[in-house]
Design a protein around this motif. Structure first.
Motif, PDB file in Angstrom:
ATOM      1  N   UNK A 123       0.749  -1.197   0.092  1.00 15.10           N
ATOM      2  CA  UNK A 123      -0.235  -0.028   0.105  1.00 15.10           C
ATOM      3  C   UNK A 123       1.013   1.043   0.009  1.00 15.10           C
ATOM      4  N   UNK A 124       0.654   2.087  -0.646  1.00 15.10           N
ATOM      5  CA  UNK A 124       1.152   3.567  -0.640  1.00 15.10           C
ATOM      6  C   UNK A 124       0.375   4.747  -0.610  1.00 15.10           C
ATOM      7  N   UNK A 125       0.108   5.488   0.310  1.00 17.50           N
ATOM      8  CA  UNK A 125      -0.525   6.752   0.633  1.00 17.50           C
ATOM      9  C   UNK A 125       0.074   7.713  -0.103  1.00 17.50           C
ATOM     10  N   UNK A 126      -0.239   8.230  -1.251  1.00 18.19           N
ATOM     11  CA  UNK A 126       0.376   9.137  -2.141  1.00 18.19           C
ATOM     12  C   UNK A 126      -0.047  10.590  -2.116  1.00 18.19           C
ATOM     13  N   UNK A 127      -1.037  10.808  -1.325  1.00 20.88           N
ATOM     14  CA  UNK A 127      -1.584  12.304  -1.070  1.00 20.88           C
ATOM     15  C   UNK A 127      -2.180  12.921  -2.591  1.00 20.88           C
ATOM     16  N   UNK A 128      -1.932  13.826  -3.023  1.00 24.34           N
ATOM     17  CA  UNK A 128      -2.387  14.483  -4.188  1.00 24.34           C
ATOM     18  C   UNK A 128      -1.313  14.073  -5.362  1.00 24.34           C
ATOM     19  N   UNK A 129      -0.497  13.292  -5.148  1.00 22.62           N
ATOM     20  CA  UNK A 129       0.565  13.114  -6.454  1.00 22.62           C
ATOM     21  C   UNK A 129      -0.469  12.259  -7.412  1.00 22.62           C
ATOM     22  N   UNK A 130      -0.705  11.259  -7.254  1.00 23.29           N
ATOM     23  CA  UNK A 130      -1.427  10.209  -8.098  1.00 23.29           C
ATOM     24  C   UNK A 130      -2.748   9.963  -7.995  1.00 23.29           C
ATOM     25  N   UNK A 131      -3.555  10.025  -9.036  1.00 21.20           N
ATOM     26  CA  UNK A 131      -5.124   9.800  -8.564  1.00 21.20           C
ATOM     27  C   UNK A 131      -5.551   8.523  -9.530  1.00 21.20           C
ATOM     28  N   UNK A 132      -6.648   8.103  -9.546  1.00 21.99           N
ATOM     29  CA  UNK A 132      -7.023   7.075 -10.669  1.00 21.99           C
ATOM     30  C   UNK A 132      -7.363   8.007 -11.808  1.00 21.99           C
ATOM     31  N   UNK A 133      -6.670   7.605 -12.852  1.00 24.83           N
ATOM     32  CA  UNK A 133      -6.852   8.367 -14.249  1.00 24.83           C
ATOM     33  C   UNK A 133      -6.398   9.707 -14.081  1.00 24.83           C
TER      34      UNK A 133
ATOM     35  N   UNK B 215       1.111  -4.538  -8.317  1.00 25.85           N
ATOM     36  CA  UNK B 215      -0.149  -4.658  -7.637  1.00 25.85           C
ATOM     37  C   UNK B 215      -0.245  -3.740  -6.480  1.00 25.85           C
ATOM     38  N   UNK B 216       0.625  -2.985  -5.996  1.00 29.54           N
ATOM     39  CA  UNK B 216       0.567  -1.805  -4.837  1.00 29.54           C
ATOM     40  C   UNK B 216      -0.646  -1.116  -5.086  1.00 29.54           C
ATOM     41  N   UNK B 217      -1.534  -1.096  -4.084  1.00 29.82           N
ATOM     42  CA  UNK B 217      -2.727  -0.204  -3.904  1.00 29.82           C
ATOM     43  C   UNK B 217      -2.255   1.246  -3.831  1.00 29.82           C
ATOM     44  N   UNK B 218      -2.747   2.090  -4.716  1.00 26.09           N
ATOM     45  CA  UNK B 218      -2.413   3.466  -4.426  1.00 26.09           C
ATOM     46  C   UNK B 218      -3.778   4.315  -3.628  1.00 26.09           C
ATOM     47  N   UNK B 219      -3.455   4.710  -2.355  1.00 29.05           N
ATOM     48  CA  UNK B 219      -4.653   5.499  -1.548  1.00 29.05           C
ATOM     49  C   UNK B 219      -4.284   6.818  -1.928  1.00 29.05           C
ATOM     50  N   UNK B 220      -5.120   7.465  -2.522  1.00 27.38           N
ATOM     51  CA  UNK B 220      -5.092   8.834  -3.136  1.00 27.38           C
ATOM     52  C   UNK B 220      -5.751   9.689  -2.358  1.00 27.38           C
ATOM     53  N   UNK B 221      -5.248  11.095  -2.464  1.00 31.83           N
ATOM     54  CA  UNK B 221      -5.961  12.087  -1.584  1.00 31.83           C
ATOM     55  C   UNK B 221      -7.305  12.396  -1.942  1.00 31.83           C
ATOM     56  N   UNK B 222      -7.851  12.096  -3.142  1.00 30.42           N
ATOM     57  CA  UNK B 222      -9.160  12.266  -3.609  1.00 30.42           C
ATOM     58  C   UNK B 222      -9.428  11.233  -4.421  1.00 30.42           C
ATOM     59  N   UNK B 223     -10.794  10.675  -4.454  1.00 30.38           N
ATOM     60  CA  UNK B 223     -11.286   9.970  -5.480  1.00 30.38           C
ATOM     61  C   UNK B 223     -11.014   8.280  -4.848  1.00 30.38           C
ATOM     62  N   UNK B 224     -11.195   7.355  -5.750  1.00 32.36           N
ATOM     63  CA  UNK B 224     -11.261   6.190  -5.306  1.00 32.36           C
ATOM     64  C   UNK B 224      -9.923   5.450  -5.527  1.00 32.36           C
ATOM     65  N   UNK B 225      -9.612   4.102  -4.651  1.00 36.74           N
ATOM     66  CA  UNK B 225      -8.353   3.881  -4.569  1.00 36.74           C
ATOM     67  C   UNK B 225      -7.922   2.894  -5.939  1.00 36.74           C
ATOM     68  N   UNK B 226      -6.797   3.194  -6.319  1.00 32.48           N
ATOM     69  CA  UNK B 226      -6.316   2.251  -7.611  1.00 32.48           C
ATOM     70  C   UNK B 226      -5.291   1.471  -7.367  1.00 32.48           C
ATOM     71  N   UNK B 227      -4.489   1.135  -8.353  1.00 26.30           N
ATOM     72  CA  UNK B 227      -3.143   0.344  -8.369  1.00 26.30           C
ATOM     73  C   UNK B 227      -2.047   0.916  -9.177  1.00 26.30           C
TER      74      UNK B 227
END
Length: 211
Positions: free
Chosen positions: A146-156, A185-197
Protein backbone atom coordinates in the motif's frame (compact mmCIF):
# COMPACT_ATOMS: atom_id res chain seq x y z
CA UNK A 1 -2.67 -4.26 9.07
CA UNK A 2 -5.98 -2.78 7.92
CA UNK A 3 -6.77 0.58 6.37
CA UNK A 4 -9.91 2.66 5.95
CA UNK A 5 -10.66 5.58 3.65
CA UNK A 6 -12.73 8.39 5.15
CA UNK A 7 -13.58 11.46 3.01
CA UNK A 8 -13.61 14.59 5.17
CA UNK A 9 -14.01 18.32 4.89
CA UNK A 10 -15.47 20.79 2.42
CA UNK A 11 -14.04 19.04 -0.65
CA UNK A 12 -14.12 15.50 0.69
CA UNK A 13 -10.39 14.89 0.99
CA UNK A 14 -9.52 11.29 1.76
CA UNK A 15 -8.28 10.71 5.30
CA UNK A 16 -6.80 7.26 5.85
CA UNK A 17 -6.74 5.29 9.08
CA UNK A 18 -4.15 2.53 9.16
CA UNK A 19 -4.51 0.11 12.05
CA UNK A 20 -2.73 -2.86 13.59
CA UNK A 21 -4.40 -5.84 15.29
CA UNK A 22 -3.73 -4.28 18.70
CA UNK A 23 -6.05 -1.38 17.70
CA UNK A 24 -3.22 1.14 17.48
CA UNK A 25 -3.52 3.31 14.39
CA UNK A 26 -2.06 6.13 12.34
CA UNK A 27 -4.15 8.97 10.92
CA UNK A 28 -3.15 10.34 7.51
CA UNK A 29 -4.39 13.74 6.31
CA UNK A 30 -7.26 14.61 8.66
CA UNK A 31 -8.65 17.33 6.42
CA UNK A 32 -11.75 18.36 8.35
CA UNK A 33 -14.84 17.13 10.18
CA UNK A 34 -12.85 16.46 13.34
CA UNK A 35 -15.92 15.34 15.28
CA UNK A 36 -16.82 12.75 12.65
CA UNK A 37 -13.27 11.38 12.63
CA UNK A 38 -12.98 11.26 16.42
CA UNK A 39 -16.37 9.57 16.75
CA UNK A 40 -15.27 6.87 14.31
CA UNK A 41 -11.97 6.30 16.12
CA UNK A 42 -13.67 6.09 19.50
CA UNK A 43 -16.52 3.88 18.28
CA UNK A 44 -14.04 1.41 16.85
CA UNK A 45 -11.85 1.55 19.94
CA UNK A 46 -8.79 2.69 18.00
CA UNK A 47 -5.76 4.26 19.65
CA UNK A 48 -4.06 6.84 17.41
CA UNK A 49 -0.28 7.02 17.65
CA UNK A 50 0.41 9.89 15.23
CA UNK A 51 -0.91 12.14 12.48
CA UNK A 52 1.04 12.04 9.23
CA UNK A 53 0.58 14.58 6.44
CA UNK A 54 1.23 13.93 2.78
CA UNK A 55 1.37 17.71 2.36
CA UNK A 56 0.06 20.85 4.01
CA UNK A 57 -2.72 22.12 1.76
CA UNK A 58 -5.74 23.31 3.74
CA UNK A 59 -7.98 20.42 2.73
CA UNK A 60 -5.53 17.93 4.27
CA UNK A 61 -4.91 19.69 7.61
CA UNK A 62 -8.23 21.13 8.83
CA UNK A 63 -8.73 18.70 11.71
CA UNK A 64 -5.09 18.32 12.73
CA UNK A 65 -5.11 20.38 15.91
CA UNK A 66 -8.36 18.96 17.31
CA UNK A 67 -7.30 15.36 16.68
CA UNK A 68 -3.78 16.03 18.01
CA UNK A 69 -5.10 17.57 21.22
CA UNK A 70 -7.76 14.91 21.73
CA UNK A 71 -5.27 12.04 21.65
CA UNK A 72 -2.05 13.88 22.64
CA UNK A 73 -0.22 12.59 19.58
CA UNK A 74 2.52 14.06 17.35
CA UNK A 75 2.16 15.46 13.84
CA UNK A 76 4.61 14.78 10.99
CA UNK A 77 5.14 17.02 7.95
CA UNK A 78 7.92 17.52 5.40
CA UNK A 79 10.43 20.30 6.09
CA UNK A 80 9.52 22.21 2.92
CA UNK A 81 5.99 22.76 4.20
CA UNK A 82 6.71 23.23 7.87
CA UNK A 83 5.66 26.90 7.67
CA UNK A 84 2.56 26.18 5.60
CA UNK A 85 0.61 24.84 8.55
CA UNK A 86 0.20 28.24 10.17
CA UNK A 87 0.03 30.37 7.01
CA UNK A 88 -3.35 30.53 5.20
CA UNK A 89 -1.66 32.02 2.13
CA UNK A 90 0.71 29.08 1.79
CA UNK A 91 -1.76 26.34 2.70
CA UNK A 92 -4.29 27.93 0.35
CA UNK A 93 -7.17 28.38 2.76
CA UNK A 94 -7.31 32.16 2.39
CA UNK A 95 -8.14 31.78 -1.30
CA UNK A 96 -11.23 29.62 -0.73
CA UNK A 97 -14.10 31.80 0.53
CA UNK A 98 -16.21 28.77 1.47
CA UNK A 99 -13.99 28.12 4.50
CA UNK A 100 -12.35 30.08 7.28
CA UNK A 101 -8.57 30.63 6.98
CA UNK A 102 -6.82 27.65 8.52
CA UNK A 103 -3.92 28.01 10.92
CA UNK A 104 -2.47 24.84 12.43
CA UNK A 105 0.07 24.74 15.25
CA UNK A 106 3.64 23.70 14.34
CA UNK A 107 4.32 20.06 13.61
CA UNK A 108 5.99 17.95 16.28
CA UNK A 109 8.25 16.07 13.86
CA UNK A 110 9.80 17.35 10.64
CA UNK A 111 10.54 14.91 7.83
CA UNK A 112 13.95 15.92 6.52
CA UNK A 113 14.95 12.93 4.42
CA UNK A 114 13.57 9.92 2.65
CA UNK A 115 13.95 6.56 4.34
CA UNK A 116 12.36 4.25 6.86
CA UNK A 117 9.97 5.70 9.42
CA UNK A 118 8.91 3.71 12.47
CA UNK A 119 6.06 4.86 14.70
CA UNK A 120 4.92 2.46 17.43
CA UNK A 121 4.74 -0.88 15.59
CA UNK A 122 4.20 0.69 12.16
CA UNK A 123 7.06 0.63 9.69
CA UNK A 124 6.90 2.48 6.37
CA UNK A 125 9.12 4.07 3.76
CA UNK A 126 8.86 7.80 3.12
CA UNK A 127 9.35 9.07 -0.42
CA UNK A 128 9.63 12.75 -1.29
CA UNK A 129 7.22 13.18 -4.23
CA UNK A 130 7.10 16.92 -4.98
CA UNK A 131 5.31 18.55 -7.86
CA UNK A 132 1.79 19.05 -6.56
CA UNK A 133 3.51 20.93 -3.75
CA UNK A 134 7.19 21.21 -2.72
CA UNK A 135 6.91 19.09 0.41
CA UNK A 136 4.61 16.35 -0.83
CA UNK A 137 5.55 12.90 0.44
CA UNK A 138 4.20 9.38 -0.09
CA UNK A 139 4.15 6.70 2.60
CA UNK A 140 4.79 3.14 1.41
CA UNK A 141 3.95 0.05 3.43
CA UNK A 142 5.95 -2.60 1.57
CA UNK A 143 4.70 -5.67 3.41
CA UNK A 144 1.08 -4.67 2.95
CA UNK A 145 1.50 -3.44 -0.64
CA UNK A 146 0.00 0.00 0.00
CA UNK A 147 1.19 3.52 -0.78
CA UNK A 148 -0.54 6.64 0.54
CA UNK A 149 0.22 9.10 -2.24
CA UNK A 150 -1.59 12.27 -1.22
CA UNK A 151 -2.35 14.42 -4.25
CA UNK A 152 0.49 13.12 -6.43
CA UNK A 153 -1.34 10.33 -8.23
CA UNK A 154 -5.05 9.63 -8.67
CA UNK A 155 -7.12 7.11 -10.53
CA UNK A 156 -6.84 8.32 -14.11
CA UNK A 157 -5.26 11.63 -13.17
CA UNK A 158 -2.45 13.42 -11.36
CA UNK A 159 -2.28 16.30 -8.90
CA UNK A 160 -2.83 19.88 -10.01
CA UNK A 161 0.31 21.99 -10.31
CA UNK A 162 -1.12 25.52 -10.55
CA UNK A 163 -0.94 26.20 -6.80
CA UNK A 164 1.98 27.65 -4.83
CA UNK A 165 5.15 25.66 -5.46
CA UNK A 166 3.54 23.39 -8.05
CA UNK A 167 5.65 22.06 -10.90
CA UNK A 168 4.22 19.79 -13.60
CA UNK A 169 7.47 18.29 -14.87
CA UNK A 170 8.65 17.70 -11.30
CA UNK A 171 5.40 15.90 -10.48
CA UNK A 172 5.73 13.61 -13.48
CA UNK A 173 9.30 12.83 -12.47
CA UNK A 174 8.20 12.07 -8.90
CA UNK A 175 5.50 9.70 -10.13
CA UNK A 176 7.84 7.99 -12.56
CA UNK A 177 10.85 7.66 -10.25
CA UNK A 178 9.14 6.98 -6.91
CA UNK A 179 5.67 5.53 -7.51
CA UNK A 180 5.72 3.68 -10.82
CA UNK A 181 8.78 1.76 -9.62
CA UNK A 182 6.71 0.12 -6.88
CA UNK A 183 5.29 -3.38 -7.51
CA UNK A 184 2.42 -3.19 -9.99
CA UNK A 185 -0.08 -4.71 -7.56
CA UNK A 186 0.54 -1.94 -5.01
CA UNK A 187 -2.65 -0.20 -3.92
CA UNK A 188 -2.53 3.58 -4.36
CA UNK A 189 -4.48 5.40 -1.65
CA UNK A 190 -4.99 8.82 -3.18
CA UNK A 191 -5.94 12.11 -1.58
CA UNK A 192 -9.15 12.32 -3.60
CA UNK A 193 -11.31 9.77 -5.35
CA UNK A 194 -11.18 5.98 -5.39
CA UNK A 195 -8.32 3.63 -4.60
CA UNK A 196 -6.35 2.41 -7.62
CA UNK A 197 -3.21 0.35 -8.31
CA UNK A 198 0.14 1.08 -9.87
CA UNK A 199 -0.67 -1.34 -12.70
CA UNK A 200 -3.95 0.42 -13.50
CA UNK A 201 -2.25 3.81 -13.71
CA UNK A 202 0.63 2.52 -15.81
CA UNK A 203 -1.84 1.02 -18.25
CA UNK A 204 -4.55 3.66 -18.48
CA UNK A 205 -3.62 7.00 -16.89
CA UNK A 206 -3.61 9.50 -19.81
CA UNK A 207 -1.27 11.86 -17.97
CA UNK A 208 1.47 9.24 -17.83
CA UNK A 209 1.74 8.51 -21.54
CA UNK A 210 5.37 8.39 -22.53
CA UNK A 211 6.53 7.20 -19.14
Amino acid sequence: MKWQQLPLGSIQTNCYIVENPDRSCLVFDPGGDAKKLINLLNTRGLKPAAILLTHAHFDHIGAVDVVRETYKIPVYVHKQEEKWLGDPALNGSQFFPIIEPIKVNPADHIINDEGTLKIADFIMSVYHTPGHSPGSVSYYFEKEGVVISGDALFQGSIGRTDLAGGNHSQLLKSIHDKLLTLPEDTYVLSGHGPVTTIANEMDSNPFLNGF
